[in-house]
Design an enzyme around this catalytic site. Structure first.
Site, PDB file in Angstrom:
ATOM      1  N   GLY A 191       2.062   1.820  10.971  1.00 59.03           N
ATOM      2  CA  GLY A 191       3.038   2.909  10.894  1.00 59.03           C
ATOM      3  C   GLY A 191       3.751   3.202  12.199  1.00 59.03           C
ATOM      4  O   GLY A 191       4.378   4.252  12.339  1.00 59.03           O
ATOM      5  N   LYS A 199       0.092   4.276  -0.262  1.00 59.88           N
ATOM      6  CA  LYS A 199      -0.571   5.429   0.370  1.00 59.88           C
ATOM      7  C   LYS A 199      -0.358   6.681  -0.486  1.00 59.88           C
ATOM      8  O   LYS A 199      -0.358   6.589  -1.711  1.00 59.88           O
ATOM      9  CB  LYS A 199      -0.064   5.607   1.809  1.00 59.88           C
ATOM     10  CG  LYS A 199      -0.170   4.308   2.614  1.00 59.88           C
ATOM     11  CD  LYS A 199      -0.031   4.479   4.097  1.00 59.88           C
ATOM     12  CE  LYS A 199      -0.181   3.119   4.771  1.00 59.88           C
ATOM     13  NZ  LYS A 199      -0.207   3.190   6.213  1.00 59.88           N
ATOM     14  N   SER A 258       2.956  -2.523  10.419  1.00 60.92           N
ATOM     15  CA  SER A 258       4.404  -2.583  10.685  1.00 60.92           C
ATOM     16  C   SER A 258       5.050  -3.905  10.264  1.00 60.92           C
ATOM     17  O   SER A 258       5.939  -4.404  10.946  1.00 60.92           O
ATOM     18  CB  SER A 258       4.688  -2.273  12.160  1.00 60.92           C
ATOM     19  OG  SER A 258       4.301  -0.944  12.455  1.00 60.92           O
ATOM     20  N   HIS A 282      -9.822   1.340   4.674  1.00 62.02           N
ATOM     21  CA  HIS A 282      -8.550   1.450   5.404  1.00 62.02           C
ATOM     22  C   HIS A 282      -8.742   2.374   6.613  1.00 62.02           C
ATOM     23  O   HIS A 282      -9.472   3.363   6.531  1.00 62.02           O
ATOM     24  CB  HIS A 282      -7.464   2.003   4.468  1.00 62.02           C
ATOM     25  CG  HIS A 282      -6.097   1.887   5.061  1.00 62.02           C
ATOM     26  ND1 HIS A 282      -5.642   2.756   6.032  1.00 62.02           N
ATOM     27  CD2 HIS A 282      -5.111   0.983   4.878  1.00 62.02           C
ATOM     28  CE1 HIS A 282      -4.421   2.396   6.398  1.00 62.02           C
ATOM     29  NE2 HIS A 282      -4.068   1.312   5.710  1.00 62.02           N
ATOM     30  N   GLU A 318      -7.020   4.625   7.845  1.00 62.33           N
ATOM     31  CA  GLU A 318      -6.688   6.047   7.637  1.00 62.33           C
ATOM     32  C   GLU A 318      -7.869   6.776   7.004  1.00 62.33           C
ATOM     33  O   GLU A 318      -8.088   7.955   7.273  1.00 62.33           O
ATOM     34  CB  GLU A 318      -5.415   6.159   6.772  1.00 62.33           C
ATOM     35  CG  GLU A 318      -4.182   5.789   7.600  1.00 62.33           C
ATOM     36  CD  GLU A 318      -2.992   5.298   6.800  1.00 62.33           C
ATOM     37  OE1 GLU A 318      -3.020   5.350   5.556  1.00 62.33           O
ATOM     38  OE2 GLU A 318      -2.023   4.850   7.437  1.00 62.33           O
ATOM     39  N   ASN A 350       0.864  -1.181   0.000  1.00 63.80           N
ATOM     40  CA  ASN A 350       0.000   0.000   0.000  1.00 63.80           C
ATOM     41  C   ASN A 350       0.899   1.229   0.000  1.00 63.80           C
ATOM     42  O   ASN A 350       1.505   1.551   1.009  1.00 63.80           O
ATOM     43  CB  ASN A 350      -0.884  -0.053   1.266  1.00 63.80           C
ATOM     44  CG  ASN A 350      -1.714   1.197   1.452  1.00 63.80           C
ATOM     45  OD1 ASN A 350      -1.773   2.060   0.578  1.00 63.80           O
ATOM     46  ND2 ASN A 350      -2.365   1.300   2.614  1.00 63.80           N
ATOM     47  N   GLU A 362      -5.907  -5.219  10.338  1.00 59.80           N
ATOM     48  CA  GLU A 362      -4.877  -4.210  10.589  1.00 59.80           C
ATOM     49  C   GLU A 362      -5.190  -3.487  11.894  1.00 59.80           C
ATOM     50  O   GLU A 362      -5.928  -2.484  11.880  1.00 59.80           O
ATOM     51  CB  GLU A 362      -4.854  -3.192   9.450  1.00 59.80           C
ATOM     52  CG  GLU A 362      -4.510  -3.766   8.103  1.00 59.80           C
ATOM     53  CD  GLU A 362      -3.890  -2.710   7.193  1.00 59.80           C
ATOM     54  OE1 GLU A 362      -2.742  -2.892   6.796  1.00 59.80           O
ATOM     55  OE2 GLU A 362      -4.550  -1.695   6.943  1.00 59.80           O
TER      56      GLU A 362
HETATM   57  P1  PGA Z   1       2.454  -0.007   7.791  1.00 59.93           P
HETATM   58  O1  PGA Z   1       1.036   0.257   7.090  1.00 59.93           O
HETATM   59  O2  PGA Z   1       3.024  -1.252   7.170  1.00 59.93           O
HETATM   60  O3  PGA Z   1       3.267   1.213   7.484  1.00 59.93           O
HETATM   61  O4  PGA Z   1       2.211  -0.175   9.239  1.00 59.93           O
HETATM   62  C1  PGA Z   1       0.137  -0.794   6.836  1.00 59.93           C
HETATM   63  C2  PGA Z   1      -1.109  -0.239   6.195  1.00 59.93           C
HETATM   64  O5  PGA Z   1      -1.501   0.892   6.495  1.00 59.93           O
HETATM   65  O6  PGA Z   1      -1.746  -0.905   5.367  1.00 59.93           O
END
Ligand code: PGA
Length: 254
Positions: A174, A13, A215, A96, A98, A11, A168
């Site tokens: 993150g 982003k 992560s 997601h 976010e 992803n 997730e």
């Molecule tokens: P990350 O993000 O690997 O940076 O933790 C995962 C995601 O948001 O899908």
């Protein structure tokens, strides 16, 4: 999608410019396809067609990070599922955390997006996961029950269509603090049990793949890959540089 292989989805982003995305896709050409893995990248809308061209015929799935639930109309800024198909996407992220957090995306919106994506022929990658306070208060099963139940409300499955559910936990995204593999296993088993309850065992296994996100890095991906109940990973940070994504694929294939 090979049922046996593990899914590794990147992803990107809003982290890469179109130019960077194209360079990344070109760098992926050195990846030697491994039957153990099904690899996918999810660039921003602006980069999808250029990434598709740069990937050429290498077997990497192309996905989008979101879609709208209508096919056409006065919806400024939105992109329809069939337009994503026209661009060459086969998958789309939906719900997601976010988007839930910054754009107020609700379970109902997520459900409408899953239905629309499926109708257009896209495989939804439906993201769920509890917040830190919810895990601390031991409410994660309640949160997952609500998110999965509402997101799949009215979603029928027949034929060969697939839905990927990405577990997730919000506190692991993150932060560099991945979920403990034991906790991840437990959450995946719980989601699978919700699917079995809703669709029966056969369809719960035939139509759904469950992946972990939060992560995931080259150093820890192995601990998720060895788990039979976890079908792969959705990766943010470590998927956003070609070198680290390639290292991740190498570690995942071990
Ligand atoms: P990350 O993000 O690997 O940076 O933790 C995962 C995601 O948001 O899908």
């Amino acid at each position: 999608m090979n049922q046996q292989s593990k899914l590794i989805f990147g992803n990107w982003k809003m982290q890469l410019t179109v130019k960077e995305s194209v360079r990344f896709a070109e760098a992926l050409k050195v990846y030697e396809p491994n039957p153990k893995l099904t690899v996918g990248v999810f660039p921003s809308f602006a980069a999808i067609d250029r990434v598709r061209d740069a990937l050429g015929d290498i077997p990497v799935i192309l996905g989008a990070q979101d879609c709208f639930w209508e096919e056409k109309g006065p919806y400024t800024g939105e992109v329809s599922p069939s337009e994503l198909i026209n661009l060459g996407c086969s998958h789309v992220l939906v719900g997601h955390s976010e988007r839930r957090m910054h754009l107020g995306e609700t379970d109902l919106m997520v459900q409408k997006k899953i239905a629309a994506a499926q109708k257009a022929g896209l495989t939804p990658v439906f993201c769920v996961g509890e917040k830190y306070e919810e895990r601390a208060a031991k409410q994660w099963t309640t949160v997952l029950t609500t998110q999965v139940g509402n997101g799949l409300d009215g979603i029928e499955l027949s034929g060969t269509e697939q839905i990927v559910i990405a577990y997730e936990p919000v506190w692991a995204i993150g932060t560099g603090k991945a979920c403990d593999p034991g906790e991840a296993r437990e959450a995946h088993a719980f989601i699978r049990s919700l699917l079995v309850e809703r669709y029966g065992t056969d369809r719960a296994f035939r139509h759904f793949r469950l992946i972990y996100g939060g992560s995931v890095e080259p150093r820890n991906i192995g601990s998720f890959m060895t788990d039979e109940g976890i079908d792969g990973a959705l990766v943010g940070g470590a998927s956003q540089k070609a070198a680290s994504f390639l290292a991740l694929l190498e570690a995942a294939a071990k």
